[in-house]
Write a protein that holds these residues in place. Structure first.
Motif, PDB file in Angstrom:
ATOM      1  N   ILE A 103       0.835  -1.199   0.000  1.00 35.53           N
ATOM      2  CA  ILE A 103       0.000   0.000   0.000  1.00 35.53           C
ATOM      3  C   ILE A 103       0.872   1.252   0.000  1.00 35.53           C
ATOM      4  CG2 ILE A 103      -1.681   1.332   1.357  1.00 35.53           C
ATOM      5  CD1 ILE A 103      -2.812  -1.358   2.333  1.00 35.53           C
ATOM      6  N   CYS A 104       1.935   1.232   0.806  1.00 34.57           N
ATOM      7  CA  CYS A 104       2.875   2.362   0.834  1.00 34.57           C
ATOM      8  C   CYS A 104       3.469   2.600  -0.547  1.00 34.57           C
ATOM      9  CB  CYS A 104       4.003   2.084   1.827  1.00 34.57           C
ATOM     10  SG  CYS A 104       3.511   2.106   3.562  1.00 34.57           S
ATOM     11  N   MET A 105       3.881   1.531  -1.190  1.00 31.81           N
ATOM     12  CA  MET A 105       4.524   1.622  -2.499  1.00 31.81           C
ATOM     13  C   MET A 105       3.577   2.215  -3.531  1.00 31.81           C
ATOM     14  SD  MET A 105       6.481  -1.432  -4.565  1.00 31.81           S
ATOM     15  CE  MET A 105       5.018  -2.480  -4.641  1.00 31.81           C
ATOM     16  N   ILE A 106       2.340   1.741  -3.574  1.00 27.52           N
ATOM     17  CA  ILE A 106       1.369   2.241  -4.544  1.00 27.52           C
ATOM     18  C   ILE A 106       1.036   3.705  -4.279  1.00 27.52           C
ATOM     19  CG2 ILE A 106      -0.957   1.972  -5.458  1.00 27.52           C
ATOM     20  CD1 ILE A 106       1.017  -0.238  -6.279  1.00 27.52           C
ATOM     21  N   ALA A 107       0.826   4.051  -3.005  1.00 27.07           N
ATOM     22  CA  ALA A 107       0.510   5.441  -2.653  1.00 27.07           C
ATOM     23  C   ALA A 107       1.648   6.373  -3.062  1.00 27.07           C
ATOM     24  CB  ALA A 107       0.238   5.547  -1.155  1.00 27.07           C
ATOM     25  N   TRP A 108       2.881   5.957  -2.789  1.00 24.04           N
ATOM     26  CA  TRP A 108       4.041   6.773  -3.143  1.00 24.04           C
ATOM     27  C   TRP A 108       4.165   6.938  -4.650  1.00 24.04           C
ATOM     28  CZ3 TRP A 108       7.370  10.344  -2.548  1.00 24.04           C
ATOM     29  CH2 TRP A 108       8.575  10.360  -3.231  1.00 24.04           C
ATOM     30  N   LEU A 109       3.965   5.863  -5.401  1.00 24.01           N
ATOM     31  CA  LEU A 109       4.118   5.931  -6.854  1.00 24.01           C
ATOM     32  C   LEU A 109       3.044   6.796  -7.504  1.00 24.01           C
ATOM     33  CD1 LEU A 109       5.118   2.235  -7.635  1.00 24.01           C
ATOM     34  CD2 LEU A 109       6.584   4.257  -7.680  1.00 24.01           C
ATOM     35  N   ILE A 110       1.819   6.752  -6.985  1.00 24.34           N
ATOM     36  CA  ILE A 110       0.749   7.590  -7.543  1.00 24.34           C
ATOM     37  C   ILE A 110       1.031   9.064  -7.250  1.00 24.34           C
ATOM     38  CG2 ILE A 110      -1.695   8.199  -7.330  1.00 24.34           C
ATOM     39  CD1 ILE A 110      -2.292   5.231  -6.928  1.00 24.34           C
ATOM     40  N   ALA A 111       1.410   9.365  -6.002  1.00 24.61           N
ATOM     41  CA  ALA A 111       1.701  10.753  -5.628  1.00 24.61           C
ATOM     42  C   ALA A 111       2.908  11.290  -6.395  1.00 24.61           C
ATOM     43  CB  ALA A 111       1.940  10.841  -4.120  1.00 24.61           C
ATOM     44  N   PHE A 112       3.981  10.502  -6.431  1.00 23.79           N
ATOM     45  CA  PHE A 112       5.196  10.918  -7.135  1.00 23.79           C
ATOM     46  C   PHE A 112       4.953  10.960  -8.636  1.00 23.79           C
ATOM     47  CE2 PHE A 112       9.979  10.111  -7.811  1.00 23.79           C
ATOM     48  CZ  PHE A 112      10.287  11.435  -7.527  1.00 23.79           C
ATOM     49  N   GLY A 113       4.110  10.047  -9.135  1.00 26.28           N
ATOM     50  CA  GLY A 113       3.829   9.978 -10.567  1.00 26.28           C
ATOM     51  C   GLY A 113       3.065  11.181 -11.077  1.00 26.28           C
ATOM     52  N   ILE A 114       2.053  11.643 -10.328  1.00 20.39           N
ATOM     53  CA  ILE A 114       1.280  12.795 -10.780  1.00 20.39           C
ATOM     54  C   ILE A 114       2.151  14.048 -10.763  1.00 20.39           C
ATOM     55  CG2 ILE A 114       0.336  13.496  -8.533  1.00 20.39           C
ATOM     56  CD1 ILE A 114      -1.581  13.348 -11.870  1.00 20.39           C
ATOM     57  N   PHE A 115       3.079  14.113  -9.808  1.00 23.50           N
ATOM     58  CA  PHE A 115       4.011  15.244  -9.752  1.00 23.50           C
ATOM     59  C   PHE A 115       4.965  15.208 -10.937  1.00 23.50           C
ATOM     60  CE2 PHE A 115       8.190  16.882  -8.569  1.00 23.50           C
ATOM     61  CZ  PHE A 115       7.881  18.169  -8.153  1.00 23.50           C
ATOM     62  N   ASN A 116       5.604  14.072 -11.162  1.00 26.43           N
ATOM     63  CA  ASN A 116       6.598  13.959 -12.238  1.00 26.43           C
ATOM     64  C   ASN A 116       5.979  14.148 -13.616  1.00 26.43           C
ATOM     65  OD1 ASN A 116       8.788  13.443 -10.529  1.00 26.43           O
ATOM     66  ND2 ASN A 116       8.352  11.255 -10.468  1.00 26.43           N
ATOM     67  N   SER A 117       4.790  13.584 -13.828  1.00 23.50           N
ATOM     68  CA  SER A 117       4.152  13.686 -15.144  1.00 23.50           C
ATOM     69  C   SER A 117       3.811  15.133 -15.482  1.00 23.50           C
ATOM     70  CB  SER A 117       2.888  12.827 -15.189  1.00 23.50           C
ATOM     71  OG  SER A 117       1.938  13.269 -14.222  1.00 23.50           O
ATOM     72  N   THR A 118       3.432  15.909 -14.473  1.00 21.98           N
ATOM     73  CA  THR A 118       3.107  17.317 -14.706  1.00 21.98           C
ATOM     74  C   THR A 118       4.370  18.148 -14.937  1.00 21.98           C
ATOM     75  OG1 THR A 118       1.138  17.100 -13.299  1.00 21.98           O
ATOM     76  CG2 THR A 118       1.916  19.327 -13.778  1.00 21.98           C
ATOM     77  N   ILE A 119       5.377  17.934 -14.094  1.00 23.58           N
ATOM     78  CA  ILE A 119       6.632  18.678 -14.242  1.00 23.58           C
ATOM     79  C   ILE A 119       7.293  18.361 -15.574  1.00 23.58           C
ATOM     80  CG2 ILE A 119       8.936  19.054 -13.294  1.00 23.58           C
ATOM     81  CD1 ILE A 119       6.750  20.291 -11.642  1.00 23.58           C
ATOM     82  N   SER A 120       7.170  17.128 -16.049  1.00 22.08           N
ATOM     83  CA  SER A 120       7.779  16.741 -17.326  1.00 22.08           C
ATOM     84  C   SER A 120       7.165  17.496 -18.494  1.00 22.08           C
ATOM     85  CB  SER A 120       7.628  15.233 -17.552  1.00 22.08           C
ATOM     86  OG  SER A 120       8.379  14.506 -16.599  1.00 22.08           O
TER      87      SER A 120
END
Length: 269
Positions: free
Chosen positions: A154-171
C-alpha cells in the motif's frame, strides 16, 4: 487539499478504464517481439543474475548479510525497486506520450500515471513469487511478518501515484526534467540499499540517518524486514511519519500543479 481529493476520486471513478488500458498496453508494447510478454520477466531476471554475480559472488564472495544469504537478501530488495523505478520513469512520460488522446477526446488525464502503475503489476507479482522461491531454497520460510507486505505494498502504490502525478506534470512544464529524473533514479539505485546494506558501521551514523529518509529505501527495507522477520513497521515511528509526509507533499503539490495546468497541456506539449 481539495485538488488532492479530486485526484483520488478520479482514480476511483475510472478504475475500470485504468485496468482496461493497462492490459492493452501490456499486449501492445511487446507485440512485435518474438518472445512477447516474456521480456517482462526475462529482463529483470537477467539483471538479477548480473548483480548477483558481480556483487554477491565477485565482491562479497557469497558472504551472508545479517546471517542471510546475499542472493535472497538482494532479490527481495531488487523486486520492489525494479517495479518502482520503471513505474516512476514510465509515469513521468505518461501525459507527454498521450498528447493525442488528451487533445482529441474528453479524458481524465490524471489517471495516466496510475495506468503505468497497474500495467507493471504483473511483473511485480511474478518477481515476488520468484523471490519467495529463492527464499525457500535458502531456508527462509514464511512467518506471520510476511503479512506486513500488505502494508508496504500500500505504501509503495501510494508513493508511486503521488510521485507519478508530480513527475508527469513537471515533465510537461519542463522538458529537461525527464533527463534529470533518469539520472536521479540511477543514483537512488545505489542509495536505496538495493545492492548493499549501508546500515553498518562502515557508514557514519549521520549519513545513515539521512539515507534512511529516502522513500524508496523505506519500501525496499520494509519488504526485507517483513520477509526476514527483522522488525515491524509500527516500530518505525519517525520513518513512518517522514515517508507519509513525502507522500502527502508530492500528492498536494502534484495535484495542484496538475489541475492548474491541465487545460494547457496540449499547448505546452
Amino acid at each position: 487539499m481539495k485538488e488532492a481529493w479530486t485526484l483520488i476520486k478520479e482514480q476511483i471513478q475510472n478504475i475500470g478504464i485504468i485496468f482496461r488500458i493497462s492490459r492493452y498496453e501490456d499486449k501492445a508494447e511487446y507485440q512485435s517481439h518474438y518472445l512477447g510478454l516474456m521480456w517482462e520477466y526475462l529482463y529483470p531476471l537477467i539483471q538479477i543474475g548480473i548483480y548477483w554475480i558481480v556483487f554477491g559472488v565477485g565482491l562479497k564472495h557469497g558472504n551472508a548479510t545479517h546471517g542471510i544469504g546475499y542472493l535472497p537478501w538482494m532479490v527481495i530488495g531488487i523486486t520492489p525497486w525494479f517495479f518502482m523505478n520503471r513505474v516512476t520513469l514510465d509515469a513521468s512520460k505518461s501525459i507527454y506520450e498521450r498528447v493525442g488522446m488528451v487533445s482529441k477526446m474528453k479524458f481524465p488525464v490524471s489517471i495516466l500515471p496510475t495506468i503505468k502503475v497497474v500495467s507493471n503489476l504483473t511483473t511485480f507479482w511474478t518477481m515476488l513469487v520468484f523471490t519467495i522461491l529463492i527464499g525457500l531454497l535458502n531456508k527462509v520460510y514464511p512467518t506471520i511478518s510476511w503479512f506486513e507486505w500488505i502494508y508496504y505494498f500500500i505504501c509503495m502504490i501510494a508513493w508511486l501515484i503521488a510521485f507519478g502525478i508530480f513527475n508527469s506534470t513537471i515533465s510537461v512544464l519542463i522538458r529537461d526534467y525527464k533527463i534529470l529524473l533518469q539520472s536521479l533514479m540511477r543514483m537512488l539505485f545505489y542509495l536505496s540499499g538495493v545492492l548493499f546494506n549501508f546500515q553498518t558501521n562502515a557508514f557514519p551514523a549521520p549519513m545513515v540517518r539521512v539515507l534512511e529518509l529516502n522513500p524508496f529505501f523505506y519500501v525496499v527495507n520494509g519488504f526485507r524486514e517483513a520477509m526476514f522477520n527483522q522488525g515491524h513497521f509500527w516500530e518505525q515511528g519517525t520513518l513512518n511519519l517522514v515517508f507519509w509526509g513525502f507522500v502527502l507533499f508530492f500528492l498536494l503539490v502534484g495535484s495542484h500543479l496538475h489541475y492548474k495546468f491541465r487545460s494547457r497541456f496540449v499547448d505546452l506539449i
